[in-house]
Design an enzyme around this catalytic site. Structure first.
Site, PDB file in Angstrom:
ATOM      1  N   ARG A  39      11.196 -11.903  16.576  1.00  0.00           N
ATOM      2  CA  ARG A  39      12.020 -13.024  16.097  1.00  0.00           C
ATOM      3  C   ARG A  39      13.488 -12.819  16.459  1.00  0.00           C
ATOM      4  O   ARG A  39      14.222 -13.767  16.700  1.00  0.00           O
ATOM      5  CB  ARG A  39      11.864 -13.236  14.585  1.00  0.00           C
ATOM      6  CG  ARG A  39      12.817 -14.306  14.031  1.00  0.00           C
ATOM      7  CD  ARG A  39      12.434 -14.816  12.642  1.00  0.00           C
ATOM      8  NE  ARG A  39      12.214 -13.749  11.695  1.00  0.00           N
ATOM      9  CZ  ARG A  39      13.182 -13.030  11.107  1.00  0.00           C
ATOM     10  NH1 ARG A  39      14.443 -13.256  11.388  1.00  0.00           N
ATOM     11  NH2 ARG A  39      12.875 -12.080  10.240  1.00  0.00           N
ATOM     12  N   TYR A  92      17.930 -39.719  20.691  1.00  0.00           N
ATOM     13  CA  TYR A  92      16.519 -39.416  20.424  1.00  0.00           C
ATOM     14  C   TYR A  92      16.207 -39.659  18.939  1.00  0.00           C
ATOM     15  O   TYR A  92      16.981 -39.248  18.056  1.00  0.00           O
ATOM     16  CB  TYR A  92      16.266 -37.958  20.802  1.00  0.00           C
ATOM     17  CG  TYR A  92      14.870 -37.473  20.538  1.00  0.00           C
ATOM     18  CD1 TYR A  92      13.792 -37.965  21.265  1.00  0.00           C
ATOM     19  CD2 TYR A  92      14.624 -36.530  19.554  1.00  0.00           C
ATOM     20  CE1 TYR A  92      12.511 -37.517  21.017  1.00  0.00           C
ATOM     21  CE2 TYR A  92      13.334 -36.074  19.304  1.00  0.00           C
ATOM     22  CZ  TYR A  92      12.286 -36.583  20.043  1.00  0.00           C
ATOM     23  OH  TYR A  92      11.018 -36.134  19.799  1.00  0.00           O
ATOM     24  N   ASP A 164      22.873 -33.264  24.518  1.00  0.00           N
ATOM     25  CA  ASP A 164      21.435 -33.129  24.743  1.00  0.00           C
ATOM     26  C   ASP A 164      21.190 -33.553  26.195  1.00  0.00           C
ATOM     27  O   ASP A 164      21.287 -34.731  26.535  1.00  0.00           O
ATOM     28  CB  ASP A 164      20.688 -34.030  23.748  1.00  0.00           C
ATOM     29  CG  ASP A 164      19.170 -33.927  23.877  1.00  0.00           C
ATOM     30  OD1 ASP A 164      18.678 -33.554  24.961  1.00  0.00           O
ATOM     31  OD2 ASP A 164      18.477 -34.264  22.896  1.00  0.00           O
ATOM     32  N   LYS A 189      10.231 -30.786  27.978  1.00  0.00           N
ATOM     33  CA  LYS A 189      10.297 -31.864  28.972  1.00  0.00           C
ATOM     34  C   LYS A 189      10.495 -31.256  30.370  1.00  0.00           C
ATOM     35  O   LYS A 189       9.672 -30.482  30.807  1.00  0.00           O
ATOM     36  CB  LYS A 189      11.383 -32.863  28.576  1.00  0.00           C
ATOM     37  CG  LYS A 189      11.358 -33.248  27.080  1.00  0.00           C
ATOM     38  CD  LYS A 189      10.117 -34.000  26.642  1.00  0.00           C
ATOM     39  CE  LYS A 189       9.998 -34.114  25.119  1.00  0.00           C
ATOM     40  NZ  LYS A 189      11.163 -34.638  24.427  1.00  0.00           N
TER      41      LYS A 189
HETATM   42  C1  LIG Z   1      11.679 -34.667  23.124  1.00  0.00           C
HETATM   43  C2  LIG Z   1      13.142 -34.693  22.904  1.00  0.00           C
HETATM   44  C3  LIG Z   1      13.741 -33.927  21.897  1.00  0.00           C
HETATM   45  C4  LIG Z   1      12.932 -33.114  20.922  1.00  0.00           C
HETATM   46  O1  LIG Z   1      12.294 -32.068  21.548  1.00  0.00           O
HETATM   47  P1  LIG Z   1      10.916 -31.402  21.006  1.00  0.00           P
HETATM   48  O2  LIG Z   1      10.661 -30.363  22.019  1.00  0.00           O
HETATM   49  O3  LIG Z   1       9.907 -32.482  20.935  1.00  0.00           O
HETATM   50  O4  LIG Z   1      11.236 -30.851  19.652  1.00  0.00           O
HETATM   51  C5  LIG Z   1      15.110 -33.962  21.797  1.00  0.00           C
HETATM   52  N1  LIG Z   1      15.865 -34.713  22.617  1.00  0.00           N
HETATM   53  C6  LIG Z   1      15.332 -35.471  23.576  1.00  0.00           C
HETATM   54  C7  LIG Z   1      16.214 -36.275  24.457  1.00  0.00           C
HETATM   55  C8  LIG Z   1      13.954 -35.482  23.766  1.00  0.00           C
HETATM   56  O5  LIG Z   1      13.412 -36.242  24.724  1.00  0.00           O
END
Ligand SMILES: *Cc1c(COP(=O)(O)O)cnc(C)c1O
Length: 373
Positions: A39, A92, A164, A189
């Protein structure tokens, strides 16, 4: 026997052994020389964090169990009870739910800033405002934020800029180089890219913030498992090849869809009529990514028929895999917004989001043509 694996093996262990007390002291005395407990740090999660850190040009990063955990870590790196954050209204759905439903309980408040007002933040700022959270390219309308201008605006008001960068990836845009303080990803992603990992990463431009991110990761238990880290590292190795492929396919598809009578609008930053096309071109170095949204008739029957007929774009509410997919913002990511908020963001019954993969583009075009026919 000498074993020299070419790639990092999976250190599928929760804990590491020490020879004696002297070695334990070396762990604390020479940070980075040894591992203690997964961790707190593991060779695989460190490899992922360091690889994304390098790509984003940061000074330190933490790999997290999801993109949500990456957002949480970024917010907690700067905020405590009594603080206020600004958040781009085009964000998001999970980010706004985290802020509205959870961080609010911890005494952190939020104000949403409409896209058009992102460059005039002074009227949203309070004495306790710490940061602005925004996305390089927004979901689902692919609005592109001018990150250099945003960073200047934020810093002029004493705010941090948290970006992000999930939709763009560091191949298309590197927010820290444009002045952002923290950049984060849903590694789920493009970074991992194969729809087989849930993970995140948060990268800091400053050493003190990086240390804070690490502490939040360890103490809240947000850090990532060895196996997931290993898979994400494997995916990341082809990111620089995948992003141009996603982008070239998406541009061809966007141009094709624009010609189709059944498609009322195409939202893709690579199209000259996209409102931020010039900015996207400049900020993205000529690549526009694999995400787009299209507007069909605002009629659920039409949308259902399109979903049922499309073979190469299965309805799977995520994005950014090598295989194409589609999603439905009104029913998934933006389901829990009020009807007014949905309307304001342009999320209507006919809006379908495509995640264009790296398959041969003729096959994708043929599939879309028959699905729309
Ligand atoms: C999918 C997504 C998230 C969240 O990510 P997870 O891996 O599903 O927790 C945050 N920001 C954007 C732009 C996303 O597409």
């Amino acid at each position: 026997m000498h074993i020299h694996p070419k790639i990092t093996p999976i250190y599928q262990t929760s804990v590491f052994k020490f020879e004696d007390l002297n070695e334990l002291e070396l762990y604390f005395g020479e940070p980075g020389s040894r591992y203690l407990y997964s961790r707190n740090g593991n060779p695989n999660s460190d490899e992922l964090a360091e690889a994304v850190n390098r790509l984003e040009g940061g000074v330190g990063a933490v790999a997290t169990g999801s993109g949500m955990a990456a957002i949480f870590a970024a917010l907690l790196a700067f905020c405590q009870a009594g603080d206020h954050v600004l958040c781009a209204a085009d964000i998001y759905g999970g980010s706004s739910s985290l802020l509205n439903q959870e961080l609010s309980r911890m005494g952190i408040t939020v104000t949403y800033v409409p896209f058009e007002e992102l460059y005039a933040l002074d009227r949203f700022v309070q004495p306790t405002t710490r940061l602005l959270l925004c996305e390089t390219m927004s979901n689902p309308l692919l609005r592109v934020a001018d990150l250099r201008r945003l960073a200047d605006g934020c810093h002029g008001l004493g705010l941090k800029l948290v970006v992000d960068n999930t939709f763009a990836s560091p191949i298309i845009t590197r927010p820290l180089a444009l002045g952002a303080d923290v950049v984060l990803h849903s590694v789920t992603k493009y970074i991992s890219g194969h729809s087989d990992v849930t993970a995140g990463v948060t990268v800091a431009a400053d050493a003190a913030v990086a240390a804070r991110l690490k502490q939040v990761g360890v103490l809240y238990g947000l850090t990532l498992s060895p196996m997931e880290s290993w898979l994400a590292v494997r995916g990341l190795k082809t990111l620089h090849l995948r992003m141009p492929a996603h982008s070239h396919n998406a541009l061809a598809i966007a141009k094709f869809l624009q010609q189709q009578p059944a498609v009322r609008a195409v939202y893709y930053p690579g199209l000259p009529d996209h409102p931020q096309h010039v900015l996207a071109q400049e900020q993205g170095g000529g690549l526009f990514g694999g995400m787009m949204s299209i507007l069909l008739a605002d009629d659920a029957t039409v949308v259902n028929r399109f979903m049922q007929r499309s073979q190469r774009f299965p309805f799977a509410p995520s994005l950014a895999g090598v295989d194409s997919s589609l999603s439905y913002p009104l029913g998934t990511s933006h389901r829990y917004l009020t009807p007014e908020q949905q309307a304001e963001l342009g999320i209507t019954v006919g809006l379908v989001r495509l995640s264009v993969g790296i398959e041969p583009v003729e096959e994708l075009l043929a599939d879309l043509a028959q699905a729309l026919a």
